[in-house]
Design an enzyme around this catalytic site. Sequence first.
Site, PDB file in Angstrom:
ATOM      1  N   TYR A  51      -1.454   1.442  12.935  1.00  0.00           N
ATOM      2  CA  TYR A  51      -1.736   0.799  11.207  1.00  0.00           C
ATOM      3  C   TYR A  51      -2.839   1.922  11.261  1.00  0.00           C
ATOM      4  CZ  TYR A  51       1.375  -3.395  10.071  1.00  0.00           C
ATOM      5  OH  TYR A  51       2.215  -3.643   9.220  1.00  0.00           O
ATOM      6  N   HIS A 117       6.686  -6.184   8.340  1.00  0.00           N
ATOM      7  CA  HIS A 117       6.315  -5.359   7.987  1.00  0.00           C
ATOM      8  C   HIS A 117       7.920  -4.221   7.823  1.00  0.00           C
ATOM      9  CE1 HIS A 117       5.024  -0.719   8.604  1.00  0.00           C
ATOM     10  NE2 HIS A 117       5.641  -1.318   9.397  1.00  0.00           N
TER      11      HIS A 117
HETATM   12  P1  IDP Z   1       3.076  -2.800   3.184  1.00  0.00           P
HETATM   13  O1  IDP Z   1       3.255  -3.629   4.829  1.00  0.00           O
HETATM   14  O2  IDP Z   1       3.860  -3.244   1.652  1.00  0.00           O
HETATM   15  O3  IDP Z   1       3.895  -1.712   3.542  1.00  0.00           O
HETATM   16  P2  IDP Z   1       0.532  -1.682   2.916  1.00  0.00           P
HETATM   17  O4  IDP Z   1      -0.257  -0.978   1.856  1.00  0.00           O
HETATM   18  O5  IDP Z   1       1.154  -1.359   4.010  1.00  0.00           O
HETATM   19  O6  IDP Z   1       1.630  -2.825   2.716  1.00  0.00           O
HETATM   20  O7  IDP Z   1      -0.050  -2.630   4.497  1.00  0.00           O
HETATM   21  C1  IDP Z   1       0.048  -2.913   5.669  1.00  0.00           C
HETATM   22  C2  IDP Z   1      -0.393  -4.744   5.685  1.00  0.00           C
HETATM   23  O8  IDP Z   1      -2.002  -4.437   5.261  1.00  0.00           O
HETATM   24  C3  IDP Z   1       0.282  -5.185   4.701  1.00  0.00           C
HETATM   25  O9  IDP Z   1       1.413  -5.749   4.766  1.00  0.00           O
HETATM   26  C4  IDP Z   1      -0.887  -6.460   4.727  1.00  0.00           C
HETATM   27  O10 IDP Z   1       0.088  -7.199   6.108  1.00  0.00           O
HETATM   28  C5  IDP Z   1      -2.489  -5.772   5.176  1.00  0.00           C
HETATM   29  N1  IDP Z   1      -2.852  -5.550   3.814  1.00  0.00           N
HETATM   30  C6  IDP Z   1      -2.159  -4.835   3.180  1.00  0.00           C
HETATM   31  N2  IDP Z   1      -3.239  -5.323   1.789  1.00  0.00           N
HETATM   32  C7  IDP Z   1      -3.988  -5.791   2.084  1.00  0.00           C
HETATM   33  C8  IDP Z   1      -5.445  -6.247   1.520  1.00  0.00           C
HETATM   34  O11 IDP Z   1      -6.243  -5.957   0.233  1.00  0.00           O
HETATM   35  N3  IDP Z   1      -6.468  -7.601   1.790  1.00  0.00           N
HETATM   36  C9  IDP Z   1      -5.850  -7.577   3.515  1.00  0.00           C
HETATM   37  N4  IDP Z   1      -4.896  -7.253   4.017  1.00  0.00           N
HETATM   38  C10 IDP Z   1      -3.536  -6.171   3.433  1.00  0.00           C
HETATM   39 MG    MG Z   2       3.190  -0.035   4.789  1.00  0.00          MG
END
Ligand code: IDP
Ligand code: MG
Length: 142
Positions: A51, A117
Amino acid sequence: MAVEQTLSIIKPDGVQKNLIGEIISRFEKAGLEVIAARMMHLTIEEAQGFYAVHKERPFYGDLVSYMTSGPVMVQVLSGDGAISKNREIMGATNPADAAAGTIRADFADSIEENIVHGSDASETAAVEIDFFFGDGVCPRTR
Ligand code: IDP
Ligand code: MG
């Protein structure tokens, strides 16, 4: 639409809820094929590396703690338009915004603990597949 490969992870909450079969079944019913799979407990370094793109985000530390809180099931899915198809089956990041019938709408507790994911583009899919399956995947021969 072209055949693609994408990385899928059933996160610690999905494994804890005993949803491995349910989730993989949804992928298979949508025509996606599993061509690599491994159950593992990520180290902090592995979760940070995976990540890394989010390392400046306020939730990064929590995300790493969450992703290392229990075992995950990592798989490569293959099929026509696999990257967007997987994202559609998963639903939006925040389960409150996820369409009815998606994995996140059905099972996720929060925007963080959101069960799965999936790679978001072909470039990230290639990098993420290499991250876990650098030794190669197992293409279907029948
Ligand atoms: P995605 O998994 O839908 O691609 P991403 O924006 O890439 O979303 O974010 C990676 C992961 O980080 C998310 O799946 C979630 O577990 C976590 N996450 C994303 N946004 C937030 C937030 O605003 N607060 C807490 N955790 C978040
Ligand atoms: Mg993502």
